[in-house]
Design a protein around this motif. Sequence first.
Motif: not given
Lengths: 113, 109
Positions: B30-34, B48-50, B87-88, B57-62
């Motif tokens: 249940n942890e997200y990556v930000y 971004i996060h996923g 930072y990840c 999004n407009e800045m990047a892809s994950l």
Amino acid sequence: EAGVTQFPSHSVIEKGQTVTLRCDPISGHDNLYWYRRVMGKEIKFLLHFVKESKQDESGMPNNRFLAERTGGTYSTLKVQPAELEDSGVYFCASSQSSYNEQFFGPGTRLTVL
Amino acid sequence: DAKTTQPPSMDCAEGRAANLPCNHSTISGNEYVYWYRQIHSQGPQYIIHGLKNNETNEMASLIITEDRKSSTLILPHATLRDTAVYYCIVIWGDNDMRFGAGTRLTVKP
């Protein structure tokens, strides 16, 4: 929409003095966080408010640090008395809920001489 | 304890894609990556996060691997202004963010 603002941007004080940092979160954000980065180290979490209540203050380094958020709007972080090792950049962040991304302010650079 | 591992530094040529890796082998379901970045001495900026699907999004892809043990942040056309520390962070719910050392990305002309 205004972002997170912090005041002052810089503060230079002498050891033993008191300094109060202020953070104004994005309007409507119930969650407010304080972080700091001391020289050469990583950004560290200090504490988390939900409205006016302290949700988590496990990162507060010692009892010289006092954070308040009266009324659940802006927050202050007081350092009394300041020590040399308190020098660093103090960031504030806010989020709409604790499950949303946090938006950071520009930080306050504190220098203790 | 940041729970993530990132290379300390990377270079990228201006206009090329920057691919920043992150290992998070102990991530829970249940942890997200930000991803955040910090440009010079400004406040960290959300990118971004996923959770498990790839995100853009407009800045990047994950890109998150199927086993979720690693991810890659992609800046498709890096510019000089993308020079920053990236930072990840893995986080769940209202747990507090733990920043690691991040990756210092230098975009070169």
